[in-house]
Design a protein around this motif. Sequence first.
Motif, mmCIF file in Angstrom:
data_model
loop_
_atom_site.group_PDB
_atom_site.id
_atom_site.type_symbol
_atom_site.label_atom_id
_atom_site.label_comp_id
_atom_site.label_asym_id
_atom_site.label_seq_id
_atom_site.Cartn_x
_atom_site.Cartn_y
_atom_site.Cartn_z
ATOM 1 N N LEU A 222 -41.178 -45.317 15.268
ATOM 2 C CA LEU A 222 -42.331 -45.340 16.529
ATOM 3 C C LEU A 222 -42.990 -44.267 15.375
ATOM 4 O O LEU A 222 -43.361 -43.430 14.452
ATOM 5 N N PRO A 223 -44.574 -45.254 15.253
ATOM 6 C CA PRO A 223 -45.484 -44.508 14.697
ATOM 7 C C PRO A 223 -46.418 -43.134 15.517
ATOM 8 O O PRO A 223 -45.833 -42.899 16.296
ATOM 9 N N GLY A 224 -47.114 -42.433 14.749
ATOM 10 C CA GLY A 224 -47.182 -40.887 15.541
ATOM 11 C C GLY A 224 -46.340 -39.841 15.315
ATOM 12 O O GLY A 224 -46.743 -39.429 16.422
ATOM 13 N N VAL A 225 -45.686 -40.227 14.840
ATOM 14 C CA VAL A 225 -44.531 -38.413 15.451
ATOM 15 C C VAL A 225 -44.627 -37.203 13.778
ATOM 16 O O VAL A 225 -44.351 -38.169 12.841
ATOM 17 N N ASP A 226 -44.330 -36.461 14.018
ATOM 18 C CA ASP A 226 -44.404 -35.570 13.093
ATOM 19 C C ASP A 226 -43.052 -34.249 13.590
ATOM 20 O O ASP A 226 -42.472 -34.680 14.853
ATOM 21 N N HIS A 227 -42.463 -33.644 13.089
ATOM 22 C CA HIS A 227 -41.337 -32.658 12.894
ATOM 23 C C HIS A 227 -41.983 -31.581 12.896
ATOM 24 O O HIS A 227 -42.494 -31.011 12.260
ATOM 25 N N LEU A 228 -41.178 -30.539 13.832
ATOM 26 C CA LEU A 228 -41.110 -28.927 13.091
ATOM 27 C C LEU A 228 -39.978 -28.805 12.086
ATOM 28 O O LEU A 228 -39.091 -29.523 12.620
ATOM 29 N N SER A 229 -40.019 -27.677 11.623
ATOM 30 C CA SER A 229 -39.099 -26.751 10.684
ATOM 31 C C SER A 229 -37.560 -27.092 11.115
ATOM 32 O O SER A 229 -38.018 -26.238 12.939
ATOM 33 N N HIS A 230 -36.783 -27.179 10.961
ATOM 34 C CA HIS A 230 -35.232 -26.272 11.887
ATOM 35 C C HIS A 230 -35.280 -25.487 11.911
ATOM 36 O O HIS A 230 -35.727 -24.178 10.681
ATOM 37 N N THR A 231 -34.135 -24.691 12.389
ATOM 38 C CA THR A 231 -34.247 -22.996 12.394
ATOM 39 C C THR A 231 -32.808 -22.768 11.774
ATOM 40 O O THR A 231 -32.568 -21.483 11.765
ATOM 41 N N LEU A 232 -32.644 -23.143 11.107
ATOM 42 C CA LEU A 232 -30.940 -22.431 10.165
ATOM 43 C C LEU A 232 -31.645 -22.309 8.980
ATOM 44 O O LEU A 232 -32.656 -22.422 8.196
ATOM 45 N N ASP A 233 -31.501 -20.770 9.072
ATOM 46 C CA ASP A 233 -31.507 -19.650 8.188
ATOM 47 C C ASP A 233 -30.764 -18.975 7.912
ATOM 48 O O ASP A 233 -29.885 -17.996 8.304
ATOM 49 N N LEU A 234 -29.893 -19.657 7.088
ATOM 50 C CA LEU A 234 -28.271 -18.930 6.020
ATOM 51 C C LEU A 234 -28.909 -17.231 5.472
ATOM 52 O O LEU A 234 -27.851 -16.777 5.867
ATOM 53 N N GLU A 235 -29.911 -17.409 4.551
ATOM 54 C CA GLU A 235 -30.492 -16.431 3.627
ATOM 55 C C GLU A 235 -30.169 -14.845 4.749
ATOM 56 O O GLU A 235 -30.497 -13.924 5.307
ATOM 57 N N ARG A 236 -31.502 -15.552 6.555
ATOM 58 C CA ARG A 236 -31.032 -14.235 6.899
ATOM 59 C C ARG A 236 -30.319 -13.931 8.286
ATOM 60 O O ARG A 236 -30.258 -12.547 9.006
ATOM 61 N N ASN A 237 -29.660 -15.056 8.242
ATOM 62 C CA ASN A 237 -29.105 -15.048 10.163
ATOM 63 C C ASN A 237 -27.399 -15.789 9.442
ATOM 64 O O ASN A 237 -26.711 -15.596 11.085
ATOM 65 N N ALA A 238 -26.570 -15.673 8.409
ATOM 66 C CA ALA A 238 -25.229 -15.462 7.993
ATOM 67 C C ALA A 238 -24.741 -14.972 8.920
ATOM 68 O O ALA A 238 -24.843 -13.445 9.118
ATOM 69 N N PHE A 239 -23.714 -15.498 10.095
ATOM 70 C CA PHE A 239 -22.330 -14.299 10.516
ATOM 71 C C PHE A 239 -23.101 -13.736 11.666
ATOM 72 O O PHE A 239 -22.887 -12.621 12.571
ATOM 73 N N THR A 240 -23.921 -13.988 11.862
ATOM 74 C CA THR A 240 -25.113 -13.602 13.795
ATOM 75 C C THR A 240 -23.328 -13.524 14.764
ATOM 76 O O THR A 240 -23.716 -15.122 14.760
ATOM 77 N N ARG A 241 -23.663 -13.162 15.413
ATOM 78 C CA ARG A 241 -23.520 -13.506 16.893
ATOM 79 C C ARG A 241 -23.804 -13.472 18.120
ATOM 80 O O ARG A 241 -24.822 -12.630 18.103
ATOM 81 N N GLY A 242 -23.912 -15.024 18.175
ATOM 82 C CA GLY A 242 -24.807 -14.952 19.177
ATOM 83 C C GLY A 242 -26.574 -15.409 18.547
ATOM 84 O O GLY A 242 -26.201 -15.762 17.737
ATOM 85 N N LEU A 243 -27.388 -15.348 18.597
ATOM 86 C CA LEU A 243 -28.651 -15.972 18.758
ATOM 87 C C LEU A 243 -28.968 -15.262 18.113
ATOM 88 O O LEU A 243 -29.390 -13.556 17.682
ATOM 89 N N PRO A 244 -29.859 -15.569 16.796
ATOM 90 C CA PRO A 244 -30.223 -15.080 15.431
ATOM 91 C C PRO A 244 -31.040 -14.560 15.825
ATOM 92 O O PRO A 244 -32.137 -14.421 17.012
ATOM 93 N N GLU A 245 -31.237 -12.705 14.857
ATOM 94 C CA GLU A 245 -32.434 -12.250 15.263
ATOM 95 C C GLU A 245 -33.786 -12.171 14.277
ATOM 96 O O GLU A 245 -35.538 -12.510 15.579
ATOM 97 N N HIS A 246 -33.912 -13.291 13.415
ATOM 98 C CA HIS A 246 -35.190 -14.168 13.350
ATOM 99 C C HIS A 246 -35.075 -15.275 12.559
ATOM 100 O O HIS A 246 -34.553 -16.231 13.247
ATOM 101 N N GLY A 247 -36.399 -15.457 12.816
ATOM 102 C CA GLY A 247 -36.776 -16.918 13.119
ATOM 103 C C GLY A 247 -37.957 -17.392 14.278
ATOM 104 O O GLY A 247 -38.188 -18.546 14.146
ATOM 105 N N ALA A 248 -37.942 -16.637 14.578
ATOM 106 C CA ALA A 248 -39.002 -16.997 15.871
ATOM 107 C C ALA A 248 -40.450 -17.735 15.713
ATOM 108 O O ALA A 248 -40.986 -18.627 16.182
ATOM 109 N N GLU A 249 -40.398 -17.029 14.560
ATOM 110 C CA GLU A 249 -42.171 -16.824 14.257
ATOM 111 C C GLU A 249 -42.246 -18.879 13.691
ATOM 112 O O GLU A 249 -43.513 -19.564 13.532
#
Length: 446
Positions: free
Chosen positions: A176-203
Amino acid sequence: MDSLQDPASLLSSQNLDAFWMPFTANRQFKQRPRLLESAEGMYYRDVDGRPILDGTAGLWCCNAGHGRIEIAEAVSRQISHMDFAPTFQMGHPLPFELAERLAEIAPPGLDRVFFTNSGSESVDTALKIALAYHRARGEGTRTRLIGRELGYHGVGFGGISVGGMVNNRKAFSVQLPGVDHLSHTLDLERNAFTRGLPEHGAELAEQLERLVTLHGAENIAAVIVEPMSGSAGVILPPKGYLQRLREITRRHGILLIFDEVITGYGRLGAPFAAQRWGVTPDIITTAKGLTNGAIPMGAVFVNRIIQDAFMHGPQGMIELFHGYTYSGHPVAAAAALATLDIYARDGLLQRALELEDYWQEALHSLKGLPHVIDIRNTGLVGAVHLASRDGAPGSRGYDVFEECFWQGVMVRCTGDIIAMSPPLIAEKEHIDQLVEVLGRVIAKTA
């Protein structure tokens, strides 16, 4: 061929060449096939009669476990009574009843239901509804769609266009034309081994504001995201991320679509992730757990305000030129109604919350094993992220997946990520078996 032939002898006499298997390395698989022959409760049996603990609810779909006689009987009764009826300019009672039942468990306002046959069809339906909605309101310039990196939205051309898993689309030159993408939210540097939802990345949700500035809000129809990315390896939304997406889309008149094909029907401890995390989108796509995997079926939940926008002009006018021969199929609807009865009777839509803490502790006990670089969990879903081998990404994950099968446990591998989503009927001993075998195999294959 005798249908009662012994499964093992059936395998030895069977040619496996004719079936072109989906999402499978066909040559590799057929050298050492992993063939399942029956299923009941939490277990499959392979063609050699070995029990295989189902750690993935089939393919994220058998939420109520296997061999549910209530579903089988409902399907049998319906197919004997009426095998098929069209829903183009005709109707039959079951999809109307099913839509009402689904509206009862949906987030408030999402009480209009369009039936499909799969998650891929649900996504393409949602995208088409979004585009047609803006056109019906006189905002036909809103044609741009925004997905997210590492997102999986099925295999239709719409789904692979808004999706962000490159291998799903790089061989196909038409998107499809006219499609763009947001960045994914996987952040191993800041969120590795988080239990439940990660604390960092809402921004990261703020990237949507940049795309609005780039393309103009008047040109953007919808944003589609999985609340939790499943096929990419259980990538969780940072705390506040989904809420921020909702705020931005609402302010700019952009529809927000949640792809809940995986998270729907109890996987996270609520009917839908939207309810678990307190964010109500405009459209929700579902499939998989709708019929407990028994019969292909999908359902798209739409805010009634969206449907109302189509209900103008002459009454004899078709409001939406879209649908499938099997939309609202009577046998699939019977399976879905029986499945909803089981979910309600056994409390399965909330069951993941009861097991979440035990599941979390069991998974995180694998921290410290060789090459384990992250563990992620929420509800009754989890992932163990393994470091890739030099020059051979994905090989370590595949080796763990395959060895787990021969050790009596079925997991999924997405590259070097081992993903798990056991049926919601799981007991603690099943979790113990799953994690014990996985840990042993990870250590063995390190």
